[in-house]
Scaffold this active site. Structure first.
Site, mmCIF file in Angstrom:
data_model
loop_
_atom_site.group_PDB
_atom_site.id
_atom_site.type_symbol
_atom_site.label_atom_id
_atom_site.label_comp_id
_atom_site.label_asym_id
_atom_site.label_seq_id
_atom_site.Cartn_x
_atom_site.Cartn_y
_atom_site.Cartn_z
ATOM 1 N N HIS A 1 -3.776 3.238 -3.709
ATOM 2 C CA HIS A 1 -4.010 2.624 -2.106
ATOM 3 C C HIS A 1 -3.224 1.293 -1.821
ATOM 4 O O HIS A 1 -2.615 1.269 -1.192
ATOM 5 C CB HIS A 1 -5.590 2.374 -2.264
ATOM 6 C CG HIS A 1 -5.928 1.711 -0.704
ATOM 7 N ND1 HIS A 1 -5.849 2.151 0.406
ATOM 8 C CD2 HIS A 1 -6.083 0.224 -0.591
ATOM 9 C CE1 HIS A 1 -6.145 1.104 1.404
ATOM 10 N NE2 HIS A 1 -6.265 0.186 0.726
ATOM 11 N N GLU B 1 -18.542 -3.402 24.056
ATOM 12 C CA GLU B 1 -17.766 -4.456 24.407
ATOM 13 C C GLU B 1 -16.498 -4.592 23.507
ATOM 14 O O GLU B 1 -15.310 -4.932 23.959
ATOM 15 C CB GLU B 1 -18.635 -5.819 24.039
ATOM 16 C CG GLU B 1 -19.568 -6.143 24.956
ATOM 17 C CD GLU B 1 -20.894 -5.132 24.720
ATOM 18 O OE1 GLU B 1 -20.881 -4.765 23.437
ATOM 19 O OE2 GLU B 1 -22.080 -5.241 25.511
ATOM 20 N N ARG C 1 -23.868 -17.870 35.673
ATOM 21 C CA ARG C 1 -24.787 -17.186 36.377
ATOM 22 C C ARG C 1 -25.437 -18.020 37.452
ATOM 23 O O ARG C 1 -25.423 -17.440 38.630
ATOM 24 C CB ARG C 1 -25.981 -16.858 35.403
ATOM 25 C CG ARG C 1 -27.027 -16.048 36.176
ATOM 26 C CD ARG C 1 -28.172 -15.524 35.291
ATOM 27 N NE ARG C 1 -29.059 -14.773 35.783
ATOM 28 C CZ ARG C 1 -30.359 -15.014 36.110
ATOM 29 N NH1 ARG C 1 -30.823 -16.307 35.932
ATOM 30 N NH2 ARG C 1 -31.286 -14.391 36.882
ATOM 31 N N ARG D 1 -19.217 -16.981 38.602
ATOM 32 C CA ARG D 1 -19.200 -15.335 38.665
ATOM 33 C C ARG D 1 -19.000 -14.841 39.959
ATOM 34 O O ARG D 1 -18.286 -13.938 40.279
ATOM 35 C CB ARG D 1 -20.005 -14.798 38.065
ATOM 36 C CG ARG D 1 -21.630 -14.855 38.470
ATOM 37 C CD ARG D 1 -22.653 -14.353 37.728
ATOM 38 N NE ARG D 1 -23.721 -14.551 38.017
ATOM 39 C CZ ARG D 1 -24.668 -13.604 38.588
ATOM 40 N NH1 ARG D 1 -24.577 -12.173 38.154
ATOM 41 N NH2 ARG D 1 -26.140 -13.744 38.973
ATOM 42 N N ASP E 1 -33.509 -15.129 29.927
ATOM 43 C CA ASP E 1 -32.991 -14.112 28.623
ATOM 44 C C ASP E 1 -33.300 -14.903 27.359
ATOM 45 O O ASP E 1 -33.054 -13.825 26.564
ATOM 46 C CB ASP E 1 -31.602 -13.452 29.134
ATOM 47 C CG ASP E 1 -31.749 -12.090 29.792
ATOM 48 O OD1 ASP E 1 -33.075 -11.778 30.050
ATOM 49 O OD2 ASP E 1 -30.605 -11.813 30.639
ATOM 50 N N SER F 1 -23.414 -8.129 37.310
ATOM 51 C CA SER F 1 -23.560 -9.226 36.812
ATOM 52 C C SER F 1 -22.270 -10.241 36.594
ATOM 53 O O SER F 1 -21.903 -11.318 36.644
ATOM 54 C CB SER F 1 -24.315 -9.077 35.473
ATOM 55 O OG SER F 1 -25.555 -8.805 35.684
ATOM 56 N N GLY G 1 -11.305 4.534 6.978
ATOM 57 C CA GLY G 1 -11.869 3.253 7.245
ATOM 58 C C GLY G 1 -11.984 3.070 8.618
ATOM 59 O O GLY G 1 -12.796 2.507 9.297
ATOM 60 N N HIS H 1 -2.528 -0.942 6.916
ATOM 61 C CA HIS H 1 -2.070 -1.225 5.596
ATOM 62 C C HIS H 1 -0.932 -0.180 5.203
ATOM 63 O O HIS H 1 -0.193 -0.531 4.325
ATOM 64 C CB HIS H 1 -3.331 -1.204 4.752
ATOM 65 C CG HIS H 1 -3.941 0.225 4.964
ATOM 66 N ND1 HIS H 1 -5.022 0.521 5.765
ATOM 67 C CD2 HIS H 1 -3.964 1.477 4.089
ATOM 68 C CE1 HIS H 1 -5.300 1.622 5.383
ATOM 69 N NE2 HIS H 1 -4.955 2.395 4.659
ATOM 70 N N PHE I 1 -21.725 -12.237 24.211
ATOM 71 C CA PHE I 1 -21.172 -10.889 23.693
ATOM 72 C C PHE I 1 -19.565 -11.046 23.521
ATOM 73 O O PHE I 1 -18.945 -10.018 22.966
ATOM 74 C CB PHE I 1 -21.501 -9.776 24.580
ATOM 75 C CG PHE I 1 -22.985 -9.545 24.585
ATOM 76 C CD1 PHE I 1 -23.899 -10.025 23.472
ATOM 77 C CD2 PHE I 1 -23.686 -9.199 25.786
ATOM 78 C CE1 PHE I 1 -25.231 -9.891 23.388
ATOM 79 C CE2 PHE I 1 -25.101 -9.154 25.755
ATOM 80 C CZ PHE I 1 -26.021 -9.452 24.794
ATOM 81 N N HIS J 1 -29.197 -14.374 24.391
ATOM 82 C CA HIS J 1 -28.343 -14.215 25.078
ATOM 83 C C HIS J 1 -27.623 -15.500 25.927
ATOM 84 O O HIS J 1 -26.487 -15.433 26.508
ATOM 85 C CB HIS J 1 -28.808 -13.653 26.581
ATOM 86 C CG HIS J 1 -29.294 -12.366 26.383
ATOM 87 N ND1 HIS J 1 -29.961 -11.660 25.332
ATOM 88 C CD2 HIS J 1 -28.686 -10.998 27.256
ATOM 89 C CE1 HIS J 1 -29.915 -10.436 25.267
ATOM 90 N NE2 HIS J 1 -29.266 -10.010 26.425
ATOM 91 N N HIS K 1 0.767 -1.291 -0.170
ATOM 92 C CA HIS K 1 -0.065 0.009 -0.054
ATOM 93 C C HIS K 1 0.914 1.201 -0.072
ATOM 94 O O HIS K 1 1.189 1.718 1.209
ATOM 95 C CB HIS K 1 -1.039 0.010 1.240
ATOM 96 C CG HIS K 1 -1.897 -1.216 1.286
ATOM 97 N ND1 HIS K 1 -1.367 -2.430 1.584
ATOM 98 C CD2 HIS K 1 -3.090 -1.293 1.037
ATOM 99 C CE1 HIS K 1 -2.420 -3.383 1.603
ATOM 100 N NE2 HIS K 1 -3.427 -2.496 1.332
ATOM 101 N N PRO L 1 -6.744 -4.719 10.880
ATOM 102 C CA PRO L 1 -8.056 -4.795 11.065
ATOM 103 C C PRO L 1 -8.532 -3.332 11.581
ATOM 104 O O PRO L 1 -8.093 -3.101 12.503
ATOM 105 C CB PRO L 1 -8.210 -5.837 11.988
ATOM 106 C CG PRO L 1 -7.118 -6.689 12.016
ATOM 107 C CD PRO L 1 -6.190 -5.744 11.591
#
Lengths: 666, 666
Positions: free
Chosen positions: A260, A409, A518, A355, A467, A382, A157, A69, A435, A471, A29, A119
């Site tokens: 590019h 997240e 949980r 947890r 949930d 949680s 980007g 890049h 998640f 979830h 590039h 990325p």
């Protein structure tokens, strides 16, 4: 040489090296390095605080090339500035196997590369983490020891990716004024003009997130200089939108997407040399220009030496603590603290959701490992990642050790990577396991970069109940186990939770994911064992007398179910052993002898995990039985879901008996 | 009843049902339904175009509850409005196994649920896809047939997630003026006040993305009404930031995070009933209030009937095409077109990268299936997803059939879900396989929602070469195969590419990922076969005479390598067969008999894939050999990488011989 001419020559050195290296590699590039050469020249010659002879100087400014890049920009700079390992030979070997000049910059390949980028959006979020780490360490060690800036060069980007907006919003909220992002505003994406896909006012957008922002001509050294000077005075993070021409200097391809991502071509390069008044051979930098760059490399040396003196003048304890944490060494007291906790648990085995067990472990270890920085993606109560003593970081107040990341997240995970890359802190933060998908590109990069980042993922199965399937993770354990150099840990009870935390902290060359329930878990480990039994990934947690007919393998919340199934099978006269597998990854690293011993010789092997089968055949064999999930979950109370999906001791027993006593059951 | 009182009663009906259902379920989220009840009442009684007796009316307005945790808002509305399947019993069974009232709304569970939400940010992006589909279908079928709005109710969390900013930027760019997002601006997140983690000016931020935006009091019906009326006149998408009190009506918990995600408790509910002047029993809605809601449900019936008349008055061909595409039926000509292409390929087998073969297939099938909508995340020339005839959608001009999504993979994938949910279009769009991680939460939801969305993922291994490990997928095939109801297809040559496209299009109850190479592939299928051999996921692509000693299993670009290895092994006197596995998912669905036949009885089984082993043991057995990757890739020319990582015919042969002829090689 007049200043303007000198600037132009120094910037053109970057442009020429970028053109030449991409041409030699026949891929790469050239557009960004050529377009951003003026920016980089001003930044490195007049602002950035660094010393090529001590690339790990803790108080150096960090420079993040988020638009990875454009790696030749960074490699050119490192060569020109005299970083030891970045020789001209490395530039000539750009993008070749075994070189230090990979297609995208990779941290660890050569000094001066602060993070692995490519990325898009990740670099900005890494930088937010670095800038946050800087302020937190400043609060701990004072202005004399940590007091630096974090600079980013990013592209369209980067700003289009959602992750960057998460990180930008957080940086604005926390008033990370030491963060300065230069946006290479060249109006070009791979598909063509930016107007094909975007018409965002990037300046107004970051202002809405509490940033300072300014537009400049990215080819005017004085405007660049002034903007950087102003940014350093700001009480907020700053975005400098620098209008540039991609492929600056290329007569036909400049300003076009053709510049590019591929070599300019021999003729275009030749004409660009003429246009830029750069009559030198490929990869040749005239001595006066190289000298000018090398002198720039010396610029901050006195400041680095003064820092060294201040550091040596520190109180011995503080100095030791700084050195230890920057080196990433754990305090020796940690293992003792965990041993004590395990003793307590053996004396009085607690019934706890893992947890909650995790929080109890943290209450015990965070005071011993104060560089641990907790956090949560708005699920603090949680995820149980905040200890009772932790104060939250707040806008302008970085004396805390807990971060409210917000519902971000991905930005959280990438900023954690940045904190780890900065060194001096060990970030651990939570969200729900489902998640982990939102964080995944950043988790992968933590693994690729070999950074100690600890992801705490709770609500780890249908066990979360009502949930429902959005979830409930079913494929996430497999998907995470698939990432190379990531240690996935799923403890079965409070003792295993303590051991898994010990392992995650000890894993200094890669990230860990601690996967937690949980729902409450029955204690499985009643006896104190000095050894960390989770260390080898799998071990026999309940044996039988005589030769086993059945081996049950389970993880996390399913270990108790497997042990209950063992009791049923034992009663039916089928001696059964149970293996707990807190970590597939660690188990895979063991010797064949150990693995075979644990897998055992029972004719019937059964895997039990409230998740899909993928990955289990390596343990139970292709003809082994599996008790788990075959599709998405459902919404309902968790005990009902376990029954509905057939993940119970009775269901295991029934399946086993269908094999063991076929005449009776078929 | 005076208008204000009537509004209050209707809104309180939602509040009461939400409180009662959450109380009965002993879990759930009362805060949002109570806070947003005024908004929903005004929207549904005065603006939303819908007819409960025809919930699939193609020109209905779409309502997306992006903040899916507030599911009781939607369920209450559906019950109150008289949607058939949403009975009071369903509300009483909120969050219970088998009910239609899952913890988060799930499309397909009951009419009136337009999309599955819960993972934050997804709903906004779905809605952008719906609004885009609306305009594209409007351009195709005219104002008389498709001319509706898409409304969203979202939360702080939705706007904090990066995905929403990707979608918002795109919607602003394209001027999707039929999109109206109401932001339930309650200043509360799970962790507490929004000021813990955010200080974004949401209005200014969306304005920077080209939106119209306004702040209102979310409890003032007239302000809500005016804002919605204005939004419907706007030439841009609109954000209505409606200041609300979470848990409105709860005397002690309103305005606090305590109202967000758990039952209010018996006493608080009792006091809220008093405060709201709602003296009725749980789940009881007085007849006059229910009538008022049911009458609202009749409001748009005349418009729906007028629509029906217009539809029936359409030109027969256009009407048929509309009906066919809305039903999701493929045109019969498609299979013929693919058969013709396969014949051509058999006559003259092309050496093509599978991404280029994919483009050739698209050139052939898109004219036959005009509801196919192409796109790319700014990698159009690399993903090869744009056919020569495709015009790009542009701001205000929706007559095209290709979308420049920009560098927004996550927003792209979720908007594609929205397009599929809208019905009438089949979206397919591309990025690099490694960036499937960026899309992953949306891919998962496509699978959970059973939507036909086709993800084209190119640059599928180390075969992409110099871009290096950040861009080289190694774990992504396994990670995608792990998602239930997702069909992953990795064709080995041009013929398999055509067959895989045929399968992806035919898979109407779930998404597909078509995984394609950057590098050229040798043709493997020289003979024309009418049957789609990829259909069963795996088949023998090269057999041997007599009993095979070795079975080689490979996918995509590695099939040619396996066939070359077979030649070497055959020569050494070890009869070898090769199985191509274009889809693990489809193969897993076959009968045991077919699976056993394909797996075969050769004593040595070897898997070959330029990716990790996870998932392969199910095919090659735990003692099978695997030739692939064990960690991340590297930057360099791809042929060198294949040699470096030992994925060559010679390496396969050598490994096989070490097993087959141990005395010679050990």
């Amino acid at each position: 040489m007049p200043e303007a001419e000198k600037h132009a020559s120094m910037a053109n050195a970057i442009r020429a090296l970028a053109m030449d290296a991409v041409e030699a590699a026949k891929s790469g590039h050239p557009g960004l390095p050529m377009g951003a050469a003026d920016i980089a020249t001003v930044l490195f010659t007049r602002h950035l605080k660094f010393d090529p002879t001590d690339p790990n100087w803790p108080d150096r400014d960090r420079f993040v090339l988020s638009a990875g890049h454009g790696s030749m920009l960074l490699y050119s700079l490192l060569y020109l500035l005299g970083y030891d390992e970045m020789t001209i030979e490395e530039l000539k070997n750009f993008r070749q196997l075994g070189s230090k000049t990979a297609g995208h910059p990779e941290v660890g390949e050569a000094p001066g590369i602060e993070t692995t980028t490519g990325p898009l959006g990740q670099g900005i979020a890494n930088a937010v983490g670095m800038a946050l780490a800087e302020r937190m360490l400043n609060a701990r060690f004072g202005d004399g020891i940590i007091d630096h800036h974090t600079y980013v060069l990013c592209s369209d980007g980067d700003l289009m990716e959602g992750i960057s907006q998460e990180a930008i919003a957080l940086a604005g909220h926390l008033k990370l004024s030491r963060l300065i992002v230069i946006f290479d505003d060249n109006h070009i994406t791979i598909d063509g003009d930016i107007s094909l896909s975007d018409s965002t006012d990037q300046v107004a957008r970051v202002e809405a997130s509490g940033w300072n922002a300014v537009r400049i001509d990215g080819h005017d050294p004085e405007q660049i200089d002034r903007a950087l000077t102003d940014a350093r005075q700001s009480d907020r993070p700053t975005l400098i939108a620098a209008r540039t021409t991609i492929g600056f200097g290329a007569p036909n391809k400049a300003g076009k997407s053709a510049a590019h991502g591929s070599p300019l071509g021999e003729k275009e390069v030749q004409e660009a040399r003429e246009r830029l008044d750069w009559p030198y051979e490929p990869f040749h930098i005239p001595a006066d220009i190289l000298d000018a760059w090398r002198i720039t490399g010396l610029r901050a040396r006195p400041r680095r030496k003064a820092w060294q003196e201040r550091f040596e003048g520190l109180d011995a304890e503080l100095r030791g603590e700084f050195a230890r944490t920057m080196a990433g060494d754990l305090p020796p007291r940690l293992d003792r603290a965990i041993a004590e906790l395990k003793r307590e648990y053996a004396a009085e085995p607690p019934t706890l959701a893992s947890r909650k067990a995790s929080q109890a472990v943290l209450e015990c270890i965070v005071p011993v490992v104060p560089e641990m920085i907790g956090g949560s993606g708005d699920l603090t109560g949680s995820n149980n990642t905040r200890t009772s003593e932790m104060k939250a970081v707040a806008p302008g107040d970085f004396s805390g050790s807990f971060i409210h990341w917000g519902i971000r997240e991905h930005g959280m995970a990438a900023a954690m990577n940045g904190m780890a890359l900065h060194k001096g802190l060990i970030p651990f933060s939570g969200t729900f396991l489902t998640f982990s998908d939102y964080c995944r590109p950043a988790i992968r990069l933590a693994a690729l970069m070999r950074q100690r980042v600890i992801f705490v993922m709770t609500h780890d199965s249908i066990g979360l109940g009502e949930d429902g399937p959005t979830h409930q993770p079913v494929e996430h354990l497999a998907a995470l186990r698939a990432i190379p150099n990531l240690t996935v840990l799923r403890p079965a009870d409070a003792v295993e939770t303590a051991e898994c935390w010990q392992l995650a902290l000890a894993t200094s060359t890669g990230p860990s994911v601690i996967v937690l329930t949980r729902q409450n878990l029955t204690p499985m480990r009643g006896e104190y064992e000095e050894d960390n039994l989770c260390r080898r990934g799998a071990y026999v947690i309940a044996d039988c007398s005589g030769d086993a007919e059945v081996s049950l393998f389970a993880t996390g919340s399913e270990v108790a179910i497997a042990v209950a199934a063992k009791d049923l099978l034992d009663e039916r006269g089928h001696p059964t052993r149970v293996v707990s597998i807190p970590s597939f990854d660690l188990f895979a690293q063991q010797s064949d002898v150990y693995r075979q011993e644990i897998i055992g010789t029972a004719p019937l092997r059964i895997g039990v995990e409230a998740a899909i089968r993928q990955g289990w055949d390596a343990i139970i064999g292709e003809h082994g039985l599996f008790v788990g999930m075959t599709g998405f979950g459902a919404s309902g109370p968790y005990e009902e879901l376990y029954r509905h999906f057939g993940i119970t001791a009775e269901a295991i027993c029934e399946k086993a008996l269908a094999r063991l006593e076929p005449k009776e059951t078929d």
